[in-house]
Enzyme design. Structure first.
Site, PDB file in Angstrom:
ATOM      1  N   HIS A 189      35.697  47.216  54.271  1.00  0.00           N
ATOM      2  CA  HIS A 189      37.031  47.158  54.555  1.00  0.00           C
ATOM      3  C   HIS A 189      37.609  48.462  55.366  1.00  0.00           C
ATOM      4  O   HIS A 189      38.543  48.503  55.902  1.00  0.00           O
ATOM      5  CB  HIS A 189      38.114  46.988  53.610  1.00  0.00           C
ATOM      6  CG  HIS A 189      38.088  45.614  52.989  1.00  0.00           C
ATOM      7  ND1 HIS A 189      38.057  44.499  53.761  1.00  0.00           N
ATOM      8  CD2 HIS A 189      37.596  45.077  51.819  1.00  0.00           C
ATOM      9  CE1 HIS A 189      37.629  43.645  52.916  1.00  0.00           C
ATOM     10  NE2 HIS A 189      37.446  43.839  51.625  1.00  0.00           N
ATOM     11  N   HIS A 208      39.316  46.144  46.093  1.00  0.00           N
ATOM     12  CA  HIS A 208      39.706  44.748  46.556  1.00  0.00           C
ATOM     13  C   HIS A 208      41.077  44.789  47.811  1.00  0.00           C
ATOM     14  O   HIS A 208      41.732  45.485  46.989  1.00  0.00           O
ATOM     15  CB  HIS A 208      39.953  43.872  45.363  1.00  0.00           C
ATOM     16  CG  HIS A 208      40.330  42.611  45.904  1.00  0.00           C
ATOM     17  ND1 HIS A 208      39.598  41.522  46.486  1.00  0.00           N
ATOM     18  CD2 HIS A 208      41.557  41.910  45.865  1.00  0.00           C
ATOM     19  CE1 HIS A 208      40.290  40.475  46.789  1.00  0.00           C
ATOM     20  NE2 HIS A 208      41.406  40.656  46.517  1.00  0.00           N
TER      21      HIS A 208
END
Length: 150
Positions: free
Chosen positions: A38, A145
């Site tokens: 990410h 996350h």
């Protein structure tokens, strides 16, 4: 009892291929895997960016969002007020300002020939954070996350 074993075997076969899709490579910490998946300070073309992720998992990931910011800046979000995550845990944190990001979506192909479309976005994000593992950067909490994009 005789019926239980074939049923259990069927469940294991059906569940087996699904499990690795949500797992992270065990040789990486969750924070390092988050960074690979990410964090992308400079935007790359989705096909190229996603190949790095797909090489770890050996399949075409259907969707992924890259935050165009540093790991340090995203980790700083972990110091903000905790909020409830989608999974009902209370370890999520929302960014205080929007960031540039790219959403990559699988359009065609089978691993390793995965093809993606890209959508540039400027949005807030929510990350789940946990205490760092031994080889993680020495922050109080680290992102593990990407929970949602707002």
């Amino acid at each position: 009892m005789v019926l239980c074993f074939p049923l259990l075997l069927l469940l294991l076969v059906l569940w087996g291929p699904v499990c690795p899709l949500h797992a992270w490579p065990k040789r990486l910490t969750k924070a390092h895997w988050f960074e690979i998946q990410h964090i992308q300070p400079s935007p790359l073309q989705c096909n190229r960016a996603m190949s790095g992720i797909n090489n770890y998992t050996q399949h075409c990931k259907h969707q992924n969002t890259f935050l165009h910011d540093s790991f340090q800046n995203v980790a700083a979000v972990c110091d903000l007020l905790s909020i409830v995550c989608k999974n009902r845990r209370h370890n999520c944190h929302q960014s205080s300002k929007p960031v540039n990001m790219t959403d990559c979506r699988l359009t065609s192909g089978k691993y390793p020939q995965c093809r993606y479309s890209a959508a540039a976005q400027y949005k807030f994000f929510i990350v789940a954070c946990d205490p760092p593992q031994k080889s993680d950067p020495p922050y109080k909490l680290v992102p593990v996350h990407l929970d949602s994009i707002l």
